[in-house]
Design an enzyme around this catalytic site. Structure first.
Site, mmCIF file in Angstrom:
data_model
loop_
_atom_site.group_PDB
_atom_site.id
_atom_site.type_symbol
_atom_site.label_atom_id
_atom_site.label_comp_id
_atom_site.label_asym_id
_atom_site.label_seq_id
_atom_site.Cartn_x
_atom_site.Cartn_y
_atom_site.Cartn_z
ATOM 1 N N LYS B 63 0.792 -1.285 -0.125
ATOM 2 C CA LYS B 63 0.012 -0.032 -0.027
ATOM 3 C C LYS B 63 0.801 1.332 0.172
ATOM 4 O O LYS B 63 0.366 2.288 -0.515
ATOM 5 C CB LYS B 63 -0.792 0.039 1.282
ATOM 6 C CG LYS B 63 -2.036 -1.177 0.922
ATOM 7 C CD LYS B 63 -3.162 -0.265 0.188
ATOM 8 C CE LYS B 63 -4.241 -1.452 0.105
ATOM 9 N NZ LYS B 63 -5.476 -1.086 -0.475
ATOM 10 N N SER B 88 -9.395 0.821 8.030
ATOM 11 C CA SER B 88 -8.747 0.061 9.149
ATOM 12 C C SER B 88 -7.742 -0.645 8.787
ATOM 13 O O SER B 88 -7.395 -1.814 9.622
ATOM 14 C CB SER B 88 -9.846 -0.730 10.094
ATOM 15 O OG SER B 88 -10.403 -1.583 9.144
ATOM 16 N N TYR B 125 3.205 5.560 12.841
ATOM 17 C CA TYR B 125 3.678 6.403 11.577
ATOM 18 C C TYR B 125 2.917 7.716 11.747
ATOM 19 O O TYR B 125 3.451 8.503 10.983
ATOM 20 C CB TYR B 125 2.940 5.772 10.330
ATOM 21 C CG TYR B 125 3.783 4.499 10.043
ATOM 22 C CD1 TYR B 125 5.306 4.285 10.229
ATOM 23 C CD2 TYR B 125 3.095 3.056 9.710
ATOM 24 C CE1 TYR B 125 5.871 3.263 9.845
ATOM 25 C CE2 TYR B 125 3.854 2.092 9.455
ATOM 26 C CZ TYR B 125 5.076 1.917 9.769
ATOM 27 O OH TYR B 125 5.806 0.844 9.100
ATOM 28 N N GLY B 190 -9.139 -3.821 -3.500
ATOM 29 C CA GLY B 190 -10.276 -2.971 -4.018
ATOM 30 C C GLY B 190 -9.979 -2.768 -5.199
ATOM 31 O O GLY B 190 -10.770 -2.142 -5.952
ATOM 32 N N GLY B 191 -9.133 -3.414 -6.166
ATOM 33 C CA GLY B 191 -8.940 -3.266 -7.502
ATOM 34 C C GLY B 191 -7.884 -2.344 -7.866
ATOM 35 O O GLY B 191 -7.270 -2.443 -9.114
#
Lengths: 345, 345
Positions: B63, B88, B125, B190-191
Site C-alpha cells: 500500500k 482500518s 507512523y 479494492g482493484g
C-alpha cells in the site's frame, strides 16, 4: 599458495581464494539470498541494520553453501561411493540435497530422538536415513561403520575447509549487496559459519568487525574467548531444550570442537567479540522478526538481532565504529507448534 | 497525452507513463522488494513460481507504493493542509507513513471495531486517529466532516489513478527481476493493485496473463466477471471473519467499488481470469508460505499461491502458455495469535 615469512602454507583452513572458488562452484545450486531492512528495527537498534536472510536459502538455512561446495569439490572417483554425515539438523538436509544434485548417494546417520520434520527434510531430498542411538558415541560409531561398509566420504558439518569456504560465500554476497558494512553479527554455530564469514570479510576489508552471538545458557565460546582456552560447560540450558530440535544447544556444544585443530585460530584471531543473550532476548527477537521483518526464523536465526539489541553490544568497538551493521539470519527451520509455545511463554 | 480515434484522452485511470513516473517519484520512500523462489513449491505447482514479496515492503504491504505516489504528487499548497482517509487496514498505515515522510498531517478515520494492532500501526507512523462508527455511512460522514474542517485532501485507497500508478510499479520491478514471466497472480483487493499491475505488465508485454485470486466466500468479482455486470453478494463468509482484522473480507467488498467509474474497464479488459479458492485452501497456502518459503503472510498474501495450486488454474490459458508464474504476496500484517488459531483449525 606458497608460504612466506616461514608461516605455514595455509594459516587457516580456508582463505579468500578458496571462498571465491566456492562461490563459482556452488552458484548453480544455491539462492543468492536477499538482504532486508526495517526502519522500525533501525530505530530500536540505533544503527542501520541489514538482515542477510539465509532462512530463504535452499533447505531453509545456510548449510547448503558448505555442503554443496564440499560435495562438488570431490573428484568423480571420490564421489562415486556417496557421502556420509551424522546430524539431526540443517546440515543433514543440506548434505542430502547437495548429494541429490550431484546424483550420488547420501547416508545420513540420525539419532533416534531426532524430530520428525527434520527426518522428513532429509528424506524429501533423497537422503538414506540410518538410525543411531542418541549418544554422540553411537552416532560416530554408526557413521564409521557406514563409511567402512560403503566406501563413502565423510562430510563434516564444520571442521572442514571446504565447508568453511562455502559458508564464507555469504560475506562475498553481502558486501556486494550492501557497501560500507562496518560489522557483521554471526550466530556461533559449529564455528564453520563464523569462520568462513570472518575470513572472507576481513580479507576484503580488515576493519570490518565480526561479532559472535551465543545463548547465555550455553556460553562456552564466550567463556573460552575470555579465558584464552577451551572452557567446557557441565551442562547447557537454553531455548533449544524447550524447542526440541532447534539448533542452539547443538550449536554451543559443537562450537567446542572448532577450538580443536586448525579451526581454532579463526575464531580466536578474527572474531572481535562474542555477545551472550538470554532465552528471553532470543524469543523477543524472534517475535520482532515475525512481526516487523515478516521473516520466519529459528532461534539461532534470531540470535543476531537479540545481540544487536543488547546492552553488551553498546560496549563493543563495533558499536562505536559502525553505522551499518549486518546480521546473519542463519535459518528458518522451525516447527510452528513449538514456535508458538515459545512465543507464548 | 492526446487522444486518438475519438477515444478519451486517457482510457484508464493510469498508464505505463504514469506508472514509470510513479516509480521515480516513490523510489526514495519504498523498498525494492525481493523475489523468492522454492523448488519444493515449483514441484507442487508444476510451474516455476516467483514470489514478489510485498510483505517486506515498508508498512508490511504494497500500500505504501500508491499512498506515497498520491501524497508526493500533491503540490505544496494542496499538501499543506494534510490528507484524510478512512480505513482500518494497510492503507491507513501507508497514508500515515507517506504523510510523515512528506511532513504533513494525516487524519485517519477508523471504525471503532478496528483491531488494536492496526490502530497502533497508524499511530506509530504519526497518523491522527479519528474514530467513527462501524458502518460505511458513518466512516464516510466522519471523513467528509474532517475534510471540511481541515481542508485536507482525500486519499482514496484504490479509486484513484495515482494510487493505481503506485501499485503498478510492482510490475516494473518484477519484470526487471525475472525475465520471461508468462502470468501474474494477484489478490483482488479494492482493484487498485490488480489494475496497476495489469496496466504496467500488459504495456510491457501484452501476452502476459493476469489472474485475479479471490476467496470463494466473497466471490463477487468472479461472479461479476462471468455475468458481465456488478453482482452484489447478500453476505460474505471467509477467513477474514475468523481472523478478525485481516483484509480478505474488506478486499472483496471493496472490489465492487472498482466496477464503478473509470476503474471498471481495467479489471474487465485486462484481467484474463479470476480464480476463487476456499478458506481451507488459503490456510493451506499460508502454512506453505511459513514452512517452506519462510515468509510471514496474511491470508490475502497467501491467496495467490492457493490459486496457483488449485485445479481451476489448470483450466486457464495462463497455465497452458506460461512456464514462469509470478505471485504477488501482497502483505504480511498478521496477528500471530489469530494466525495460530487459523493454522490449527
Amino acid at each position: 599458495m606458497d608460504g612466506k615469512n616461514n608461516q605455514p602454507c595455509q594459516i587457516y583452513a580456508a582463505d579468500i581464494d578458496s571462498i571465491k572458488e566456492a562461490q563459482v562452484r556452488i552458484a548453480p545450486f544455491i539462492h543468492r539470498t536477499p538482504v532486508l531492512s526495517s526502519s522500525t528495527l533501525d530505530s530500536l537498534a540505533g544503527k542501520q541494520l541489514f538482515f542477510k536472510c539465509e532462512c530463504f536459502q535452499k533447505g531453509g538455512a545456510f548449510k547448503i553453501r558448505g555442503a554443496s561446495n564440499a560435495i562438488f569439490s570431490l573428484d568423480d572417483l571420490e564421489a562415486s561411493k556417496g557421502v556420509v554425515t551424522h546430524s539431526s539438523g540443517n546440515h543433514a538436509a543440506a548434505v542430502s540435497l547437495a548429494a541429490k544434485l550431484r546424483k550420488i548417494p547420501a547416508y545420513i546417520v540420525i539419532p533416534e530422538n531426532a524430530p520428525k520434520c527434520k527426518v522428513e527434510n532429509v528424506k524429501r531430498y533423497g537422503g538414506q536415513v540410518i538410525w543411531s542411538e542418541v549418544t554422540m558415541q553411537s552416532r560416530e560409531a554408526v557413521a564409521k561403520k557406514v563409511l567402512e561398509d560403503t566406501g563413502a566420504v565423510l562430510i563434516h558439518p564444520f571442521n572442514d575447509g571446504r565447508i568453511i569456504s562455502g559458508q564464507g560465500t555469504i560475506s562475498l554476497e553481502l558486501l556486494e549487496q550492501v557497501p560500507g558494512i562496518g560489522a557483521i553479527i554471526v550466530p556461533i554455530s559449529g564455528g564453520g559459519l563464523i569462520s568462513g564469514i570472518s575470513l572472507a570479510a576481513k580479507a576484503i576489508n580488515p576493519s570490518i568487525r565480526i561479532i559472535g552471538a551465543e545463548p547465555k545458557g550455553a556460553d562456552d565460546a564466550s567463556q573460552s574467548k575470555v579465558a584464552g582456552r577451551i572452557v567446557t560447560l557441565p551442562e547447557t540450558n537454553t531455548i533449544a531444550d524447550g524447542l526440541h530440535y532447534l539448533c542452539i544447544g547443538a550449536i554451543s556444544l559443537a562450537f567446542k570442537k572448532s577450538f580443536l585443530g586448525f579451526l581454532r585460530p579463526v575464531v580466536r584471531d578474527l572474531v572481535d567479540d562474542i555477545i551472550t543473550v538470554s532465552d528471553e532476548e532470543i524469543i523477543k527477537a524472534m517475535r520482532m522478526c515475525y512481526e516487523i521483518l515478516k521473516v520466519v526464523v529459528e532461534p539461532s536465526g534470531a540470535i543476531g538481532l537479540a545481540a544487536v539489541l543488547s546492552d553488551q553490544f553498546k560496549q563493543t568497538t563495533a558499536w562505536q565504529e559502525s553505522n551499518k551493521v549486518a546480521i546473519i539470519v542463519s535459518g528458518g527451520n522451525v516447527d510452528l507448534a513449538a514456535l508458538w509455545d515459545s512465543l507464548g511463554r
